[in-house]
Design a protein around this motif. Sequence first.
Motif, short mmCIF file in Angstrom:
data_model
loop_
_atom_site.label_atom_id
_atom_site.label_comp_id
_atom_site.label_asym_id
_atom_site.label_seq_id
_atom_site.Cartn_x
_atom_site.Cartn_y
_atom_site.Cartn_z
N ILE A 93 37.14 43.66 34.75
CA ILE A 93 38.18 43.93 35.43
C ILE A 93 38.37 43.94 36.75
O ILE A 93 37.43 43.87 37.86
CB ILE A 93 38.32 46.19 35.41
CG1 ILE A 93 38.76 46.07 34.56
CG2 ILE A 93 39.57 46.27 36.57
CD1 ILE A 93 37.71 46.56 32.90
N SER A 94 39.84 42.85 37.41
CA SER A 94 39.82 42.79 38.80
C SER A 94 38.89 43.84 40.00
O SER A 94 39.29 45.10 39.86
CB SER A 94 40.96 42.47 39.27
OG SER A 94 41.17 42.05 40.40
N THR A 152 44.67 51.02 26.87
CA THR A 152 45.62 49.76 26.16
C THR A 152 44.78 49.06 25.60
O THR A 152 44.13 49.16 24.62
CB THR A 152 46.72 49.16 26.54
OG1 THR A 152 47.70 50.22 28.05
CG2 THR A 152 47.58 48.27 25.97
N GLN A 153 43.42 48.25 26.71
CA GLN A 153 42.55 47.77 26.35
C GLN A 153 41.35 48.84 25.28
O GLN A 153 41.13 47.74 24.31
CB GLN A 153 42.10 46.70 27.67
CG GLN A 153 40.97 46.25 27.11
CD GLN A 153 40.36 44.95 28.09
OE1 GLN A 153 40.31 45.62 29.62
NE2 GLN A 153 39.97 43.70 28.81
N THR A 197 41.30 45.55 42.19
CA THR A 197 42.26 47.06 41.20
C THR A 197 40.73 47.55 41.27
O THR A 197 40.91 49.39 41.64
CB THR A 197 42.29 46.34 40.12
OG1 THR A 197 43.30 45.51 40.24
CG2 THR A 197 42.43 47.64 38.63
N SER A 242 47.15 55.57 34.70
CA SER A 242 48.65 56.07 35.19
C SER A 242 48.56 57.38 34.59
O SER A 242 49.40 57.86 35.52
CB SER A 242 48.85 55.00 33.70
OG SER A 242 50.12 55.12 32.75
N ALA A 262 37.77 39.10 26.12
CA ALA A 262 39.00 38.84 26.11
C ALA A 262 39.30 38.18 27.90
O ALA A 262 39.94 38.26 27.83
CB ALA A 262 39.13 40.62 26.53
N ASP A 263 38.74 39.35 29.29
CA ASP A 263 38.93 38.35 30.46
C ASP A 263 37.80 38.61 31.25
O ASP A 263 38.03 38.75 32.66
CB ASP A 263 40.19 39.11 30.78
CG ASP A 263 39.93 40.92 30.36
OD1 ASP A 263 38.72 41.39 29.87
OD2 ASP A 263 41.57 41.07 29.75
N PHE A 264 36.70 39.06 30.78
CA PHE A 264 35.50 38.49 31.87
C PHE A 264 35.33 40.08 33.19
O PHE A 264 35.39 39.88 34.24
CB PHE A 264 34.87 37.78 32.29
CG PHE A 264 34.12 37.34 32.75
CD1 PHE A 264 33.23 36.78 31.35
CD2 PHE A 264 33.23 37.33 33.71
CE1 PHE A 264 32.05 36.25 31.30
CE2 PHE A 264 31.77 36.18 33.90
CZ PHE A 264 31.52 35.98 32.67
N ALA A 279 50.53 53.56 36.61
CA ALA A 279 50.63 52.56 35.76
C ALA A 279 50.40 51.09 35.98
O ALA A 279 49.73 50.54 35.26
CB ALA A 279 52.10 53.58 35.16
N GLY A 280 50.58 50.80 37.36
CA GLY A 280 50.73 49.53 37.70
C GLY A 280 49.45 48.78 37.96
O GLY A 280 49.08 47.85 37.83
N THR A 281 48.81 50.12 38.33
CA THR A 281 47.33 48.89 38.65
C THR A 281 46.33 48.86 36.76
O THR A 281 45.35 47.96 37.26
CB THR A 281 46.58 50.54 39.01
OG1 THR A 281 47.18 50.89 40.32
CG2 THR A 281 44.80 50.39 40.11
N ARG A 282 46.96 49.13 36.09
CA ARG A 282 46.25 48.91 34.59
C ARG A 282 44.82 48.98 35.09
O ARG A 282 44.19 48.23 35.28
CB ARG A 282 46.46 47.29 34.75
CG ARG A 282 47.30 46.57 34.65
CD ARG A 282 48.78 47.86 33.88
NE ARG A 282 47.91 47.84 32.60
CZ ARG A 282 48.00 48.89 31.84
NH1 ARG A 282 48.24 49.93 32.48
NH2 ARG A 282 47.78 49.07 30.86
N ILE A 324 41.88 46.90 31.33
CA ILE A 324 42.44 47.83 31.79
C ILE A 324 43.84 48.39 31.21
O ILE A 324 44.52 48.09 29.97
CB ILE A 324 42.64 45.52 31.24
CG1 ILE A 324 41.76 44.72 31.76
CG2 ILE A 324 44.59 45.54 32.22
CD1 ILE A 324 41.77 43.86 32.68
#
Lengths: 459, 459
Positions: free
Chosen positions: B319-320, B170-171, B323, B284, B315-317, B290-293, B167
């Motif tokens: 990436i969407s 950052t992640q 996306t 980004s 952490a979150d299973f 950048a908004g697409t993470r 994500i």
Amino acid sequence: MEKTKKYCYGFCLLISIAINILFTINLYVGGGQEISHRPLTWSEKAAVEAEEVAAISCSGHGRAYVDGIVLDGKPVCECHVCYGGTDCSELSPGCATDADGGDPIFMEPFWMQHASDSAVVISGWHRMSYRYADDTMMSKELETYIRKMHSIVKNAVTEGRYVVFGIGSTQLLNAAVYALSSENSSSPSNVLASAPFFPTYKAQTVFFNSENFQFEGDTNSWQSNNSTNNMDVIEFVTSPNNPDGELKDSVIGGKTIYDHAYLWPHFTPITGPSDHDVMIFTLSKLTGHAGTRFGWAIIKDKDIYEKVLSYISFADFGISKDTQLRVLKLLKVAVEGDGQPLFRFSYRKMSDRWDRLTSVMSKSTRFSIQQRHPLHCNFFNETRLPSPAYAWVKCEREEEYDCGAVLEAGKIIGRSGSTFSAEDRYTRLSLIRSQDDFELLLQRLTEFVSLEKGSIETM
Amino acid sequence: MEKTKKYCYGFCLLISIAINILFTINLYVGGGQEISHRPLTWSEKAAVEAEEVAAISCSGHGRAYVDGIVLDGKPVCECHVCYGGTDCSELSPGCATDADGGDPIFMEPFWMQHASDSAVVISGWHRMSYRYADDTMMSKELETYIRKMHSIVKNAVTEGRYVVFGIGSTQLLNAAVYALSSENSSSPSNVLASAPFFPTYKAQTVFFNSENFQFEGDTNSWQSNNSTNNMDVIEFVTSPNNPDGELKDSVIGGKTIYDHAYLWPHFTPITGPSDHDVMIFTLSKLTGHAGTRFGWAIIKDKDIYEKVLSYISFADFGISKDTQLRVLKLLKVAVEGDGQPLFRFSYRKMSDRWDRLTSVMSKSTRFSIQQRHPLHCNFFNETRLPSPAYAWVKCEREEEYDCGAVLEAGKIIGRSGSTFSAEDRYTRLSLIRSQDDFELLLQRLTEFVSLEKGSIETM
């Protein structure tokens, strides 16, 4: 002759004008139900591509996607479990059916029926910034629809509460633990849940290995074994519960995270709005879009809300704007007709599957499934049986203590009880997968039961 | 009379047939450049909606989005900083210009120029499952285009390496720290970076407060102060560096995370492929989304790769899928013409901004900016000056030790040096924001410099 010619001219002109009128109507009204205000320009190519891929036939046992592996210039069919061939038409006879995992594909037909309203077009320049106009990383419009959804379903109090988005409920579970935990490393908070419980609570807490908290297992064992005075507890309450669908409440009664992933009318009667300090929901079990990774928390306390926001910001700087746009589109459809079309579809699907499962399992003495009790549902305004996402199967024969192995021998893959900190005498079978998966599961279970020596004869 | 009538019929028929032909061409060729193979059905409504919103005029100083706040039935204009009014046409004269943050809006015009190829249509039933057909949570097609991008730009070795999505970068920064850290809590790994450094490294490490690692600050101070023998170090190397654009290398030489967010031809000459164990990139700073993470790591070691995968899963299973589909679309456009259209656009934009900034700053004795040194760029195949994403401004007057405050008094908002663990005599100014933001920044700086008593006269 001249007269004939004149008539011919007149007739041809009439026909020609009629064709013109037809073309004009076509131009302004379009082929679909919608009125095109102007001809499409930049979005048409993507629209044509999406429709062409959607039209690829996979025999009803699979699907082609625009981002699928490309072969001979077009994306290949991705087949359901046990189906194969280029068009997914070949059923592999001895194949093991997959009832593992929580993929909520049972909702897919609803979205195909609502194709026009649920499609979304994202321009190349859509929301390139990290933030929205109000300087947050969350879409206000989307928040409005989330609140609307809860007010329609009456499953959670949102008035005067904060809403925060996460990458699925998965991220929010951990964010909530951080937000509620002690910042004093000499006495980390104890994280607990009541067995059988969703394994992610433990896995996440152990993985992040924070000085702020530690996983301490089952609430009941902890209560009876805890000789210390450290009552700094964070309790996960999953209601309805995963794996067994039970409506649950806090055991310890302190800081509590309510995981309401399954608190929707298709899984359980809605007896009243949940009114807790921290409540977590996920799109996955509401609309079936597990792949979209979107969840939200409803939080009472401003301080906790801000800590969850910090977590999201440090972890990955917010949720993709593309995802938020798509979720907005889906929720707009979901709230249509006060949610009746969506929940009627999903409830009918689940209750039908439960009826058929119950009918098979009632003939068995070898296997049992959880009891279900009728409750008044405020959403449907009638008394109904719950229709949980999972069957929690118990192997009743004493020697069959590993129920997962028993089922696997019969070509059914479930998730073993120990995964949920319960006995392996239990296995979870998913009832929310595709119709193909469910039909195969039912067929295998029927075969199993029909082979039982002591099966209850109903024929 | 009869003859006139006959001619009239004939003429009218001719006109009418001509109109028919024109309509027929319009129907089959469409208004755009693309040939519609069949009329659109379910995607048309979303396409019309997207185009209508895109056509809302915000005077070039803002934009309306399909998920924006709706007023009078249509989304409102969201204006650039210092612009207001319903159509963003009003410039607020005394307004402070925003040169804070790293919003890469300088790329937006490129995507508007490539509207047709970069648009994406997502159906309501697109990838509802947690996983792709190959049971992973990452799109194979997307991985292919990421590898293609690196092979075109020649900025990183990808052959024989693993690619993992996150994500945003950052992640992945935090995931990499976990993956490289000690699992022995009695001696946590020391996380270091060389000042001035990107503040997220510290903020994340402190926030997650894991027993596996601790943040120990600047590499040089650590080396001179470290009297213990704990050489278990994880070093962040940001190259080019944020905030100052310097190409950097490891100081300690142990376990290292290379943050290559800015390693693209528009910011720095590509001197050769980076060849390190863990390299992190982000969409980004490549395409401006950048908004697409969305970010990715290129990892040499299988064990580290698997640990990063575990992190993402816990952490979150994943990436969407929405996306991932959009990123695929964007990268397909980005690699067109071997990346020349994209990087020519972005390099021209950045080098133009640097030319203009340098011209203003060269007249100042009060402010200085970082030195830039020409290098051979293997992508453009010529020697070029770097054109970093940020100007790293130093206030030269002894009494002006808080450079951020000095600039803020002149209505310029930057990010203070101490944010990057440097002196506040430095401030970072973003050069990658919208053209409006840049023009205002340059105007304010020009005013500033023209007021200097000791400014260098060139007129």
